[in-house]
Design a protein around this motif. Structure first.
Motif, PDB file in Angstrom:
ATOM      1  N   ASP A  12      -2.125   0.492   1.252  1.00 48.43           N
ATOM      2  CA  ASP A  12      -3.103   1.450   0.812  1.00 48.43           C
ATOM      3  C   ASP A  12      -4.090   1.848   1.900  1.00 48.43           C
ATOM      4  OD1 ASP A  12      -1.633   2.423  -1.404  1.00 48.43           O
ATOM      5  OD2 ASP A  12      -2.641   1.170  -2.788  1.00 48.43           O
ATOM      6  N   ASP A  13      -4.479   0.244   2.423  1.00 46.80           N
ATOM      7  CA  ASP A  13      -5.512   0.165   3.357  1.00 46.80           C
ATOM      8  C   ASP A  13      -5.182   1.068   4.625  1.00 46.80           C
ATOM      9  OD1 ASP A  13      -6.928  -1.175   1.554  1.00 46.80           O
ATOM     10  OD2 ASP A  13      -6.235  -3.080   2.394  1.00 46.80           O
ATOM     11  N   PHE A  14      -3.862   0.754   5.183  1.00 47.34           N
ATOM     12  CA  PHE A  14      -3.533   1.460   6.158  1.00 47.34           C
ATOM     13  C   PHE A  14      -3.335   2.974   6.030  1.00 47.34           C
ATOM     14  CE2 PHE A  14      -1.610  -2.579   7.801  1.00 47.34           C
ATOM     15  CZ  PHE A  14      -2.235  -2.416   8.973  1.00 47.34           C
ATOM     16  N   VAL A  66       1.660  -3.122  10.867  1.00 49.58           N
ATOM     17  CA  VAL A  66       0.863  -3.194  12.116  1.00 49.58           C
ATOM     18  C   VAL A  66       1.563  -2.687  13.242  1.00 49.58           C
ATOM     19  CG1 VAL A  66       0.326  -5.143  13.814  1.00 49.58           C
ATOM     20  CG2 VAL A  66      -0.340  -5.396  11.450  1.00 49.58           C
ATOM     21  N   ASP A  67       3.000  -2.683  13.213  1.00 53.92           N
ATOM     22  CA  ASP A  67       3.590  -2.069  14.395  1.00 53.92           C
ATOM     23  C   ASP A  67       3.430  -0.443  14.192  1.00 53.92           C
ATOM     24  OD1 ASP A  67       4.371  -4.488  15.137  1.00 53.92           O
ATOM     25  OD2 ASP A  67       6.555  -4.105  14.345  1.00 53.92           O
ATOM     26  N   TYR A 105      -5.783  -9.085   3.357  1.00 47.29           N
ATOM     27  CA  TYR A 105      -4.964  -9.049   4.601  1.00 47.29           C
ATOM     28  C   TYR A 105      -5.865  -8.482   5.783  1.00 47.29           C
ATOM     29  CZ  TYR A 105      -0.099  -9.588   3.373  1.00 47.29           C
ATOM     30  OH  TYR A 105       1.115 -10.148   2.955  1.00 47.29           O
ATOM     31  N   PRO A 106      -5.799  -9.087   6.897  1.00 44.27           N
ATOM     32  CA  PRO A 106      -6.580  -8.564   8.033  1.00 44.27           C
ATOM     33  C   PRO A 106      -6.126  -7.230   8.679  1.00 44.27           C
ATOM     34  CG  PRO A 106      -4.859 -10.134   8.858  1.00 44.27           C
ATOM     35  CD  PRO A 106      -4.829 -10.229   7.302  1.00 44.27           C
ATOM     36  N   VAL A 107      -6.362  -6.061   7.820  1.00 43.91           N
ATOM     37  CA  VAL A 107      -6.231  -4.755   8.170  1.00 43.91           C
ATOM     38  C   VAL A 107      -7.297  -4.599   9.234  1.00 43.91           C
ATOM     39  CG1 VAL A 107      -5.898  -2.565   7.536  1.00 43.91           C
ATOM     40  CG2 VAL A 107      -5.226  -4.284   6.169  1.00 43.91           C
ATOM     41  N   VAL A 130     -11.024   0.029  12.062  1.00 45.95           N
ATOM     42  CA  VAL A 130     -11.542   1.377  12.929  1.00 45.95           C
ATOM     43  C   VAL A 130     -10.285   2.505  12.563  1.00 45.95           C
ATOM     44  CG1 VAL A 130     -11.429   2.441  15.342  1.00 45.95           C
ATOM     45  CG2 VAL A 130     -12.094   0.061  14.903  1.00 45.95           C
ATOM     46  N   LYS A 131     -10.897   3.652  12.099  1.00 46.77           N
ATOM     47  CA  LYS A 131     -10.133   4.876  11.418  1.00 46.77           C
ATOM     48  C   LYS A 131      -9.416   5.403  12.614  1.00 46.77           C
ATOM     49  CE  LYS A 131     -12.409   5.513   7.201  1.00 46.77           C
ATOM     50  NZ  LYS A 131     -13.271   6.499   6.334  1.00 46.77           N
ATOM     51  N   LEU A 132      -8.110   6.044  12.240  1.00 44.57           N
ATOM     52  CA  LEU A 132      -7.574   6.751  13.218  1.00 44.57           C
ATOM     53  C   LEU A 132      -7.429   8.382  12.809  1.00 44.57           C
ATOM     54  CD1 LEU A 132      -5.692   6.389  15.737  1.00 44.57           C
ATOM     55  CD2 LEU A 132      -3.755   6.300  14.082  1.00 44.57           C
TER      56      LEU A 132
END
Length: 385
Positions: A376-378, A324-325, A62-64, A67-69
């Motif tokens: 998990d990526d998010f 994403v939202d 997936y296109p996750v 840039v970390k937050l």
């Protein structure tokens, strides 16, 4: 005047999304339509087998965003309002459930308020969010103009807004309190028209039941028409305008359009929520030679595809959209730049529907479109894994 398409679409594997469904309660379906035989100066042929095969494959990943937050843990306990245009659309239910799961992972609470397809109810939802001092608002498929006062008031109160599932409105550009998560539905139309062009060997006469509510659905069809004119110059496309606010008119308007032009051999339901009444209109003509396709398919549409009608469908990764939202809302809350997102879409036919697990759990996991590891990526991006 023909709608202007805001985006140039790539003919390869462009992972954009679709399915913006705009309802205006009380608006009646505009029957009759808009017919045009596609002509192309280039005279190119229909999509190749390789292009269609690519559109039917799942993603490798997936296109996750990358840039970390930082500081995501500081929002714990705050509330995000999710306002879908109407809870009648199955796609919004999927997004609601996954947005809620994503928000929970970040320590947020979610308050859902059904827009019910009316400016009054949408405005009421926005008023509730503003009065409650929400951390952010996420709208789904709501045009800015439909709720401008409420959206302006929320931002004036310091509440950031994520406008999801809409073509961006240039009169309301992205800012520190506003971002757009577009899901360009033209990609779904391109893929359906590609399949029809190939299936008909370049001789299709297509009737599309297009939503007449709002600008986005017309723009999606315009994008598909533009591509069709190049891929299938001998194909014909007729638009029959319908609306979700009055399903009762869809079968009769569909059958009337088919009786008016008995050479139509493909019928396209722009969104799955129109599929059943569209099929009803086809049945009223007693014709069995018409092939039906649909866009924005969810679990019900996918099961119908496996049963034989529709014969082709496109779908967007509504589960991924929920995450994403949430990512967009978190970045606005924390005052960080919001990246550009793409929502995967995929073409399904009898040739690949058997590879898909048709369960709610599978739909919510996002596995129909690629590896279900994006959650998990998010979490890693947000520092909450």
């Amino acid at each position: 005047m023909s709608p202007v398409c805001p985006t140039t679409w790539r003919r390869g594997r462009t992972w954009a999304a679709a399915g913006s469904i705009v309802l205006l309660a009380g608006t009646l379906a505009a029957c009759g339509g808009d017919s045009e035989k596609n002509e192309s100066a280039t005279g190119t042929t229909s999509a190749t087998d390789a292009e269609l095969a690519t559109a039917m494959k799942p993603l490798d990943s997936y296109p996750v965003p990358t840039v970390k937050l930082d500081g995501a843990d500081s929002v714990a306990g705050k509330t995000v309002f999710y306002i879908p245009l109407t809870k009648q659309a199955p796609q919004f239910t999927t997004t609601e459930k996954t947005l809620t799961a994503a928000a929970k992972a970040a320590g947020l609470r979610v308050q859902v308020c059904d827009g019910k397809g009316t400016p009054t109810d949408i405005g009421g939802c926005l008023g509730q969010a503003t009065d409650a001092g929400a951390a952010a608002v996420v709208t789904d498929a709501i045009p800015y103009a439909l709720a401008a006062n409420g959206l302006d008031a929320a931002q004036k109160a310091g509440i950031p807004v994520v406008m999801s599932n809409q073509v961006p409105d240039p009169s309301h550009p992205a800012s520190k309190t506003l971002t757009w998560v577009p899901v360009p539905g033209g990609e779904q139309q391109i893929r359906l028209f590609d399949w029809i062009a190939a299936d008909s060997k370049g001789k299709a006469n297509i009737l599309i039941n297009q939503s007449s509510d709002g600008l986005s659905p017309a723009r999606y069809v315009a994008t598909g028409r533009s591509a069709l004119s190049k891929s299938c110059p001998d194909c014909k496309l007729t638009v029959n305008k319908v609306t979700s606010s009055n399903f009762a008119l869809i079968p009769s308007s569909t059958s009337a359009a088919l009786l008016k032009d008995p050479t139509v051999n493909y019928v396209d339901s722009q969104f799955e929520q129109y599929l059943q009444p569209t099929q009803g209109g086809v049945q009223q003509t007693s014709r069995t030679d018409i092939k039906v396709v649909t866009g924005s398919a969810s679990l019900g549409g996918m099961k119908a595809l496996k049963s034989g009608s529709p014969v082709a469908a496109t779908a967007q990764a509504a589960a991924f959209q929920g995450w994403v939202d949430t990512d967009a809302a978190l970045r606005l809350i924390l005052g960080e730049p919001v990246p550009e997102y793409t929502i995967p879409t995929r073409l399904f036919t009898k040739d690949n529907i058997g590879d898909v697990e048709l369960t709610e759990a599978a739909e919510l996991s996002g596995e129909w479109f690629g590896p279900a590891t994006f959650t998990d990526d998010f979490k890693k991006l947000w520092g909450v894994s």
